[in-house]
Design a protein around this motif. Structure first.
Motif, PDB file in Angstrom:
ATOM      1  N   LEU A 292     -84.011 -70.021  33.998  1.00  0.00           N
ATOM      2  CA  LEU A 292     -83.282 -69.082  34.848  1.00  0.00           C
ATOM      3  C   LEU A 292     -84.015 -68.868  36.171  1.00  0.00           C
ATOM      4  CD1 LEU A 292     -82.266 -66.485  32.121  1.00  0.00           C
ATOM      5  CD2 LEU A 292     -80.805 -68.209  33.184  1.00  0.00           C
ATOM      6  N   ALA A 293     -85.347 -68.946  36.148  1.00  0.00           N
ATOM      7  CA  ALA A 293     -86.124 -68.766  37.374  1.00  0.00           C
ATOM      8  C   ALA A 293     -85.901 -69.900  38.364  1.00  0.00           C
ATOM      9  CB  ALA A 293     -87.610 -68.656  37.044  1.00  0.00           C
ATOM     10  N   ALA A 294     -85.383 -71.026  37.887  1.00  0.00           N
ATOM     11  CA  ALA A 294     -85.105 -72.154  38.785  1.00  0.00           C
ATOM     12  C   ALA A 294     -83.793 -71.977  39.540  1.00  0.00           C
ATOM     13  CB  ALA A 294     -85.068 -73.452  37.977  1.00  0.00           C
ATOM     14  N   ALA A 303     -74.420 -71.061  35.811  1.00  0.00           N
ATOM     15  CA  ALA A 303     -74.213 -71.118  34.371  1.00  0.00           C
ATOM     16  C   ALA A 303     -75.428 -71.778  33.742  1.00  0.00           C
ATOM     17  CB  ALA A 303     -72.952 -71.906  34.025  1.00  0.00           C
ATOM     18  N   ALA A 304     -75.795 -71.316  32.561  1.00  0.00           N
ATOM     19  CA  ALA A 304     -76.913 -71.897  31.832  1.00  0.00           C
ATOM     20  C   ALA A 304     -76.610 -71.824  30.348  1.00  0.00           C
ATOM     21  CB  ALA A 304     -78.220 -71.159  32.149  1.00  0.00           C
ATOM     22  N   GLY A 305     -77.073 -72.845  29.618  1.00  0.00           N
ATOM     23  CA  GLY A 305     -76.790 -72.868  28.191  1.00  0.00           C
ATOM     24  C   GLY A 305     -77.544 -73.959  27.483  1.00  0.00           C
ATOM     25  N   ASN A 306     -77.240 -74.107  26.200  1.00  0.00           N
ATOM     26  CA  ASN A 306     -77.928 -75.054  25.328  1.00  0.00           C
ATOM     27  C   ASN A 306     -77.031 -76.252  25.014  1.00  0.00           C
ATOM     28  OD1 ASN A 306     -80.619 -73.830  23.907  1.00  0.00           O
ATOM     29  ND2 ASN A 306     -79.215 -72.200  24.520  1.00  0.00           N
ATOM     30  N   PHE A 307     -77.613 -77.444  25.084  1.00  0.00           N
ATOM     31  CA  PHE A 307     -76.932 -78.644  24.628  1.00  0.00           C
ATOM     32  C   PHE A 307     -78.007 -79.656  24.256  1.00  0.00           C
ATOM     33  CE2 PHE A 307     -74.606 -82.729  25.463  1.00  0.00           C
ATOM     34  CZ  PHE A 307     -73.768 -82.623  24.369  1.00  0.00           C
ATOM     35  N   ASP A 308     -78.279 -79.766  22.965  1.00  0.00           N
ATOM     36  CA  ASP A 308     -79.372 -80.596  22.460  1.00  0.00           C
ATOM     37  C   ASP A 308     -78.803 -81.937  22.008  1.00  0.00           C
ATOM     38  OD1 ASP A 308     -81.508 -81.760  21.170  1.00  0.00           O
ATOM     39  OD2 ASP A 308     -82.219 -79.879  20.294  1.00  0.00           O
ATOM     40  N   SER A 356     -83.252 -79.160  25.762  1.00  0.00           N
ATOM     41  CA  SER A 356     -82.023 -78.670  25.140  1.00  0.00           C
ATOM     42  C   SER A 356     -81.304 -77.645  26.009  1.00  0.00           C
ATOM     43  CB  SER A 356     -82.340 -78.049  23.773  1.00  0.00           C
ATOM     44  OG  SER A 356     -83.198 -76.930  23.931  1.00  0.00           O
ATOM     45  N   GLN A 357     -81.943 -77.182  27.110  1.00  0.00           N
ATOM     46  CA  GLN A 357     -81.326 -76.143  27.929  1.00  0.00           C
ATOM     47  C   GLN A 357     -81.055 -76.664  29.335  1.00  0.00           C
ATOM     48  OE1 GLN A 357     -83.687 -72.531  27.582  1.00  0.00           O
ATOM     49  NE2 GLN A 357     -82.843 -72.157  25.547  1.00  0.00           N
ATOM     50  N   TRP A 358     -79.863 -76.333  29.824  1.00  0.00           N
ATOM     51  CA  TRP A 358     -79.366 -76.843  31.099  1.00  0.00           C
ATOM     52  C   TRP A 358     -78.900 -75.676  31.966  1.00  0.00           C
ATOM     53  CZ3 TRP A 358     -78.789 -82.343  31.684  1.00  0.00           C
ATOM     54  CH2 TRP A 358     -79.078 -83.070  30.513  1.00  0.00           C
ATOM     55  N   ALA A 359     -78.939 -75.895  33.270  1.00  0.00           N
ATOM     56  CA  ALA A 359     -78.405 -74.910  34.210  1.00  0.00           C
ATOM     57  C   ALA A 359     -77.649 -75.646  35.309  1.00  0.00           C
ATOM     58  CB  ALA A 359     -79.520 -74.066  34.821  1.00  0.00           C
TER      59      ALA A 359
END
Length: 728
Positions: A292-294, A303-308, A356-359
């Motif tokens: 989130l700091a990025a 938007a940010a979330g998980n996709f592994d 696993s986490q993307w923004a």
């Protein structure tokens, strides 16, 4: 029964996505699907001070349902002419009466499964309810008249009023009996399952929905046991359990007012432990602070979330193995072949190296306003390995493009450039130039190298982030998630000006059709922007997972307000702005693509003709058919015998004609010349003997089907020689 009346009745039983909980006390507790709506006339006390009320007053949107829709339906019916015109008129008039009632009054849809006692005529348990108040007698009379005209329907449908509630019921769905008995027990609102799925949601919703996934799966199991073939019966439990479907119990959803704003809440009841694909898709870790700091503080869309990918890959393999061990072996063989061709291990070298986490976000100082300046970020699990693997992918792409364009003057490739200590890899193409880079353990990507450079520089410089954005923090706090596994954020006051012109264009394009039909739509459905801005706030959502299941909460000033998020204008308007330049560059290439596509489609037609001709020969002691028309008997559609190169099309009524009529037309009008009459498939020179070819190829050449079944494109000179000789 006439077609239009059937269609109208069918529409009455489509679950309406904007339908609410006030009628849950009149629905049986065996509901598999339930959706309901309080009605525009009874939106609750919070409505008066809401942004939605203000927007409705400004936009006259109520006229769309109260005046425009009935008038447009009536006008469409009046303008219907020719065969079926009267039926269309009746259908339009019916919708013009029913739809406004469903909009105005509390309404609900109930589906309780399917009665499978008579397999030839399975009967759905479905009901539509509308608490029409003083208008109940009028609505009931109209529905009764409609049903009387449709008395020959194979599905028995009845309409009856219980006090002010009009009930339209398929067969004996059970709702009428419940209302007649005025029972409290056995209703959905008293159901423990319903309470468990909706108990954590809005207690005073305007809109509500409920789906009993567990009951739906049981219904499917029952149907399969009664009517399914043995193989499906044996396979389905393995598929169901391997995917992890038994973990899914029920869905509850509500939407309503939260102060002046509009709130949506969703709960997927899926108790732990979970496994299979369901676990791979649902289970996620709370978002990491560095991710989130990025995201810059100034981000207007984020938007940010998980996709592994690595876990999803593993879950898919495990599920396939649980279903069929042989299938897993085949899958592993395919993957091994892919890995050999790539030169690296897809799972170990690529999927596992990604985080696993993307923004994804859009910020003015990173890429300007809109979707074309969007930046994507992934905090890598293994940055060195990801860098090495992506370079291999880049090399493979360059070699493939070089091979495919060896006969062309154009050149496309992935290139790289250095900005300071940052190496940016980009695709040298017109209009957009997709790019990526790795720095500080992060993967950055965007549609332009400039966006990638700016996104990476923001992190290196430790600029202020969205975690310093007071509006973002207030939104997350308002939604009250105990932990956050995904989040979205839209700063609507800052993006509205960007999207407003496109919204005007889209709304006018839609409502213009109503004007053409004589409906006269309201001219200011979307109010002037200066009047909208005071009613725009930040919008967004948060999601989280706990032992009970998956939760989602979202907020926005009013339903549909996220259209002011700016992405529509960016994604549609920006390409249009550079369309003139793009057309000059791309039209020649697009024309070549079009030509190549037609060649491939024609070749596929010939290949199918060959396959069916060989099937015919196998049934006739090796003898091929005398003409192409004989292939129609093998369910080959007439369209296969028409080449896209000629632009011909079969007559519109040919598909419904008898087989012999289709065969006659194909024999006389096919775009392919057949050379197989009198021949057998055992010919020694089958690989060079012409079986069929295009009647009129392109100026560059044509496709030829040979007796061994292969199809070959030949240039004009070679094509002409082969056709003349009958051999290549």
């Amino acid at each position: 029964m006439r077609l239009a009346l059937r269609a109208t009745i069918a529409l009455l039983f489509i679950p309406l996505t904007t339908f609410a909980q006030p009628l849950a006390d009149k629905i049986p507790d065996d509901a598999i699907v339930y959706v309901a709506w309080r009605g525009s006339a009874s939106m609750g006390p919070a409505f008066a001070e809401s942004h939605l009320k203000a927007m409705m007053d400004l936009s006259n949107v109520a006229d769309l349902f109260d005046t425009l829709l009935p008038n447009a339906m009536k006008a469409a019916g009046n303008q219907s002419a020719g065969p079926g015109g009267a039926e269309v008129a009746e259908a339009m008039q019916a919708l013009g009466v029913v739809a406004p009632a469903l909009w105005k009054y509390p309404s609900a849809f109930y589906f309780g499964g399917i009665d499978l006692k008579q397999l030839q005529h399975p009967m759905p348990k479905a009901t539509l309810l509308c608490d029409a108040g003083a208008d109940a007698p009028k609505l009931l009379a109209f529905i009764t008249k409609l049903l009387a005209a449709a008395k020959d329907s194979p599905i028995p449908i009845t309409a009856k009023a219980y006090d002010t509630v009009v009930v339209i019921e398929v067969a004996d769905a059970g709702v009428g009996k419940l209302l007649a008995a005025k029972a409290q027990a056995g209703t959905l609102i008293a159901s423990a399952k319903f309470k468990a799925s909706t108990g954590s949601l809005d207690k005073e919703p305007v809109v509500a929905a409920y789906v009993d996934i567990e009951a739906a799966l049981a219904l499917f199991d029952n149907a399969l046991n009664i009517a399914g073939d043995p193989q499906a019966k044996a396979m389905w439990p393995k598929v169901r359990d391997a995917v992890g479907l038994p973990a899914l119990k029920r869905i509850g959803a509500t939407a309503g007012f939260d102060g002046k704003d509009w709130s949506t809440q969703f709960f997927l009841e899926a108790p732990a432990p979970r496994h299979g694909l369901i676990a791979g898709l649902l289970e996620a870790k709370p978002l990491a602070a560095p991710l989130l700091a990025a995201i810059p503080q100034s981000a207007t869309v984020a938007a940010a979330g998980n996709f592994d990918l690595a876990r999803l890959y593993d879950e898919i393999r495990t599920s396939v193995g649980d279903i069929d061990a042989d299938a897993l072996g085949q899958l592993d063989s395919i993957i091994a072949e892919i890995n050999r061709s790539l030169g690296f291990d897809l799972r170990a070298d690529l999927f596992a190296s990604l985080g696993s986490q993307w923004a994804v976000y859009s910020a003015p100082e990173i890429g300007g306003s809109g979707g074309l300046g969007t930046a994507l970020l992934n905090h890598l699990a293994d940055a060195p390995k990801a860098d090495k693997t992506l370079l291999k992918v880049e090399d493979l792409a360059n070699r493939a493009m070089l091979e495919n364009m060896k006969n062309s003057d154009a050149r496309l490739s992935v290139r790289d450039t250095t900005v300071g200590d940052l190496t940016i890899h980009y695709f040298g193409s017109p209009i957009v130039s997709p790019a990526w880079s790795i720095q500080n353990g992060n993967l950055y990507a965007g549609l332009y190298p400039q966006v990638v450079e700016a996104a990476a520089d923001h992190v290196t410089a430790k600029g202020k982030s969205i975690l310093d954005n007071a509006a973002y923090l207030a939104m997350v706090k308002k939604l009250g998630a105990p932990s956050v596994t995904s989040v979205t954020f839209l700063d609507l006051p800052k993006t509205a000006a960007e999207s407003y012109p496109m919204l005007l264009l889209v709304s006018r394009a839609s409502l213009g059709f109503a004007d053409l039909m004589g409906g006269q739509s309201p001219p200011l459905v979307i109010p002037p922007l200066r009047k909208i801005l005071p009613h725009l706030t930040q919008a967004g959502s948060v999601a989280w997972l706990d032992d009970a299941g998956w939760h989602l909460r979202s907020t926005e000033p009013f339903p549909g307000s996220q259209m002011f998020g700016g992405q529509l204008n960016a994604l549609v308007g920006a390409p249009a702005a550079i369309g003139a330049v793009g057309a000059a560059v791309m039209l020649p290439a697009l024309n070549r693509v079009r030509t190549q596509t037609m060649k491939l489609k024609s070749a596929n037609n010939l290949r199918q003709i060959g396959n069916v001709a060989f099937l015919y020969a196998n049934e006739h002691k090796g003898a091929l058919p005398d003409n192409l028309g004989q292939l129609i008997a093998y369910d080959l559609p007439p369209e296969i015998f028409v080449s896209p190169i000629t632009g011909h099309t079969p007559p519109p009524d040919l598909a419904a004609a008898e087989k012999d009529e289709q065969a006659k037309w194909v024999t006389a009008n096919a775009d392919y010349i057949y050379k197989g009459a009198g021949k057998k498939i055992e010919a020694a020179d089958a690989a060079t003997t012409v079986l069929a070819h295009e009647k009129a190829g392109s100026p560059e050449g044509g496709n030829i089907l040979f007796l061994d079944g292969h199809v070959e494109w030949q240039d004009k000179a070679t094509y002409d020689r082969t056709i003349a000789a009958g051999h290549s």
